[in-house]
Design a protein around this motif. Structure first.
Motif, PDB file in Angstrom:
ATOM      1  N   GLY A 154       0.798  -1.197   0.018  1.00  0.00           N
ATOM      2  CA  GLY A 154       0.005   0.089   0.272  1.00  0.00           C
ATOM      3  C   GLY A 154       0.058   1.397   0.530  1.00  0.00           C
ATOM      4  O   GLY A 154       2.142   1.297  -0.507  1.00  0.00           O
ATOM      5  N   GLU A 155      -0.220   2.216   0.061  1.00  0.00           N
ATOM      6  CA  GLU A 155       0.942   3.999  -0.071  1.00  0.00           C
ATOM      7  C   GLU A 155       2.603   3.775   1.418  1.00  0.00           C
ATOM      8  O   GLU A 155       3.407   4.249   0.772  1.00  0.00           O
ATOM      9  CB  GLU A 155      -0.075   4.621   0.839  1.00  0.00           C
ATOM     10  CG  GLU A 155       0.600   6.102   0.352  1.00  0.00           C
ATOM     11  CD  GLU A 155       0.543   6.753  -1.428  1.00  0.00           C
ATOM     12  OE1 GLU A 155       1.160   7.344  -1.422  1.00  0.00           O
ATOM     13  OE2 GLU A 155      -0.705   6.558  -1.032  1.00  0.00           O
ATOM     14  N   ASP A 156       1.870   2.705   2.125  1.00  0.00           N
ATOM     15  CA  ASP A 156       3.063   3.094   3.091  1.00  0.00           C
ATOM     16  C   ASP A 156       3.641   1.852   3.493  1.00  0.00           C
ATOM     17  O   ASP A 156       4.293   1.590   4.105  1.00  0.00           O
ATOM     18  CB  ASP A 156       2.557   3.409   5.173  1.00  0.00           C
ATOM     19  CG  ASP A 156       1.041   2.189   5.126  1.00  0.00           C
ATOM     20  OD1 ASP A 156       1.166   1.362   4.128  1.00  0.00           O
ATOM     21  OD2 ASP A 156       0.917   2.818   6.597  1.00  0.00           O
ATOM     22  N   SER A 174       6.708   0.844  -2.133  1.00  0.00           N
ATOM     23  CA  SER A 174       5.060   1.138  -1.734  1.00  0.00           C
ATOM     24  C   SER A 174       4.161   0.918  -2.766  1.00  0.00           C
ATOM     25  O   SER A 174       4.881   1.142  -4.004  1.00  0.00           O
ATOM     26  CB  SER A 174       4.733   2.028  -1.001  1.00  0.00           C
ATOM     27  OG  SER A 174       5.889   3.396  -1.734  1.00  0.00           O
ATOM     28  N   ASN A 175       3.595   0.962  -2.996  1.00  0.00           N
ATOM     29  CA  ASN A 175       2.317   0.931  -4.375  1.00  0.00           C
ATOM     30  C   ASN A 175       2.849  -0.228  -5.299  1.00  0.00           C
ATOM     31  O   ASN A 175       2.693   0.283  -6.362  1.00  0.00           O
ATOM     32  CB  ASN A 175       2.252   2.700  -5.011  1.00  0.00           C
ATOM     33  CG  ASN A 175       1.287   3.272  -3.824  1.00  0.00           C
ATOM     34  OD1 ASN A 175       0.693   3.069  -3.129  1.00  0.00           O
ATOM     35  ND2 ASN A 175       1.942   3.936  -3.610  1.00  0.00           N
TER      36      ASN A 175
ATOM     37  N   GLU B 138      11.007   9.700  -4.214  1.00  0.00           N
ATOM     38  CA  GLU B 138      10.049   9.230  -5.269  1.00  0.00           C
ATOM     39  C   GLU B 138      10.187   9.376  -6.996  1.00  0.00           C
ATOM     40  O   GLU B 138      10.712  10.231  -6.759  1.00  0.00           O
ATOM     41  CB  GLU B 138       8.654   9.666  -4.981  1.00  0.00           C
ATOM     42  CG  GLU B 138       8.810  10.955  -5.012  1.00  0.00           C
ATOM     43  CD  GLU B 138       7.262  11.605  -4.281  1.00  0.00           C
ATOM     44  OE1 GLU B 138       6.152  11.671  -5.182  1.00  0.00           O
ATOM     45  OE2 GLU B 138       7.294  11.684  -3.046  1.00  0.00           O
TER      46      GLU B 138
END
Lengths: 301, 195
Positions: A154-156, A174-175, B138
């Motif tokens: 998931g996101e985290d 993540s993701n 990211e």
């Protein structure tokens, strides 16, 4: 000195512009923390712009250095640097081996609960597994994975998928989504492993030689041993691949090519004029990132 | 179950142990970690790329020979910096046959002030920390910073906006936020950033 601290953004702009602007300069003269921020920015931007100052050696040079190790330590793993055992130690070693053999024979006769071939470790945040029957469960550290399972973070979320005896591991950020498609075991060792990177970012480490294959966004990535990272960019459907150790062969519609460690690649699809299909382009390492050689771009018929 | 093996995240000691045990991937990771440092020292001393390649090979072979002794070495980068400098001296001395017998004396006699290996090692450590921190960002941030600061000439905001599908007006604030995240990655959350 003005009392108002400059915002981080205005400090970035000030450093980028070559520290022109008296008001900020006057403030920095009397504000130690702001001056430290500015100094960090100046040093970091300078380091980024002087990136070529630490140039990597050409591939051939690097490969010769790596090959020197192969010559010295052939696949048996016994190199010149390993000491020969003294005679008495050899006797102890033989006795220990005999005891171990006996132990293994006894243990093999007992019904044993073997360690899973594939397990999830280092779980942080939300990590789930969906099996072939589309049943989804949250996973904890040490949970086994079966062939056909899909692991999603998931996101985290963060997880490491570990293949028996640390022969290989895949770190999943993540993701992201990874599936274990197939594996072959011969005499307790994984000899072939197929996985798919379906989304996000992951790093594969193949510590022991095997036929390792990762499908990632239309690309087939194969290696015998090494380490590489893959990340998918949703914005432009491109795939970034960084090879950190060993060699990696990338095959897609455009062709097949082998790259060595230190190479960073960006793979994306480009539509040719008048051609409804999309073809992948691979651009070379970072130095030729923007105008590098296209790898085997297939001409439209 | 053992800890997972991610070669690039392993200590020098682990990579050396594995290299000694015949793991070529670990040796490749060890070389990968230090290759830019070794190769850059002769280049910084004004030597040609082909000389730098020879010295790189020599240093890697010395490293291979000394792996056992280096198992407990705390500062591999410093050792490599000093060893590479010595090989630069040997290489030059072999070619000229007239240089001083001592590398320190040789480097002091050079017309331009050559950087001491420790200075190069420190710059390389900053370079490595920067790239490790960038790798943790990211993808969007990493791409934006690389495109803005690593290439020359840098793209205009209009070009970047089209390339990254971002409104031009948001590029400035985004790049500042990305630099802030980069700093946190390099120094931790408690590091002060001007508010």
């Amino acid at each position: 000195m003005t009392n108002q601290h400059p915002s981080w953004e205005s400090l970035v702009t000030w450093v980028e512009a070559g520290a022109e602007g008296r008001e900020i300069a006057a403030h920095l003269a009397g504000c130690e923390p702001c001056a430290a921020d500015a100094a960090w920015l100046a040093q970091t931007l300078d380091a980024m712009q002087g990136d070529a100052a630490f140039k990597a050696p050409p591939d051939g040079v690097r490969q010769r250095a790596i090959a020197a190790h192969r010559q010295r330590y052939p696949s048996t793993g016994h190199g010149k640097a390993q000491r020969t055992l003294p005679r008495r130690s050899l006797l102890y070693a033989l006795l220990a081996a005999a005891a171990l053999l006996l132990f293994m024979v006894v243990v093999q006769r007992q019904p044993s609960k073997a360690a899973p071939l594939v397990a999830v470790t280092g779980v942080e945040g939300e990590v789930t597994v969906t099996n072939r029957d589309e049943q989804t469960r949250r996973v904890m550290n040490g949970a086994p994975l079966e062939i056909g399972d899909r692991l999603t973070t998931g996101e985290d979320g963060l997880a490491i998928v570990e293949f028996r005896g640390n022969q290989a591991a895949v770190k999943v950020w993540s993701n992201s989504e990874l599936s274990v498609d197939d594996l072959v075991v011969d005499e307790g060792q994984i000899t072939a492993l197929d996985i798919t990177c379906r989304d996000g970012r992951m790093k594969a480490t193949v510590a022991q030689p095997m036929a390792f294959t990762m499908q990632a966004y239309g690309n087939e990535l194969t290696t015998r041993q090494g380490e590489f990272e893959v990340e998918y960019y949703r914005d432009d459907h491109s795939t970034e691949v960084k090879i950190e150790a060993g060699e990696l062969t990338i095959a897609n519609e455009a062709g097949r090519r082998t790259f060595s460690e230190g190479t960073e690649l960006l793979i994306w699809y480009q539509t040719l004029p008048g051609d409804p299909l999309e073809y992948p382009l691979i651009y070379g390492d970072e130095t030729s990132w923007r105008d590098g050689e296209a790898l085997g771009l297939r001409a439209s018929q | 179950m053992n800890n997972p093996v991610l070669l690039s995240e392993q200590s020098d000691r682990w990579l050396i142990e594995q290299s000694l045990a015949g793991n070529n991937g670990a040796w490749a990771a060890l070389i990968g970690r230090y290759e830019r440092l070794i190769y850059s020292i002769p280049l910084r001393y004004g030597m040609s790329e082909s000389q730098a390649a020879d010295i790189f090979q020599d240093v890697c072979l010395i490293l291979l020979e000394r792996l056992e002794q280096l198992r407990d070495h705390e500062r591999m980068a410093s050792w490599l910096g000093t060893t590479t400098r010595r090989e630069c001296w040997r290489h030059t001395n072999r070619r000229d046959r007239a240089g001083p017998d001592d590398p320190d004396a040789f480097f002091e006699q050079q017309p331009s002030a050559l950087e001491h290996p420790e200075v190069i090692v420190e710059a390389w450590e900053r370079y490595t920390a920067l790239h490790q921190a960038l790798a943790k960002l990211e993808a969007r941030c990493r791409t934006l910073l690389k495109r803005l600061y690593f290439g020359y000439p840098p793209p205009t905001y209009v070009e970047l906006g089209e390339e990254l599908e971002m409104p031009v007006g948001s590029i400035g604030p985004t790049r500042a936020r990305c630099l802030e995240k980069l700093r946190h990655e390099m120094h931790g959350e408690n590091y002060r950033v001007t508010s």
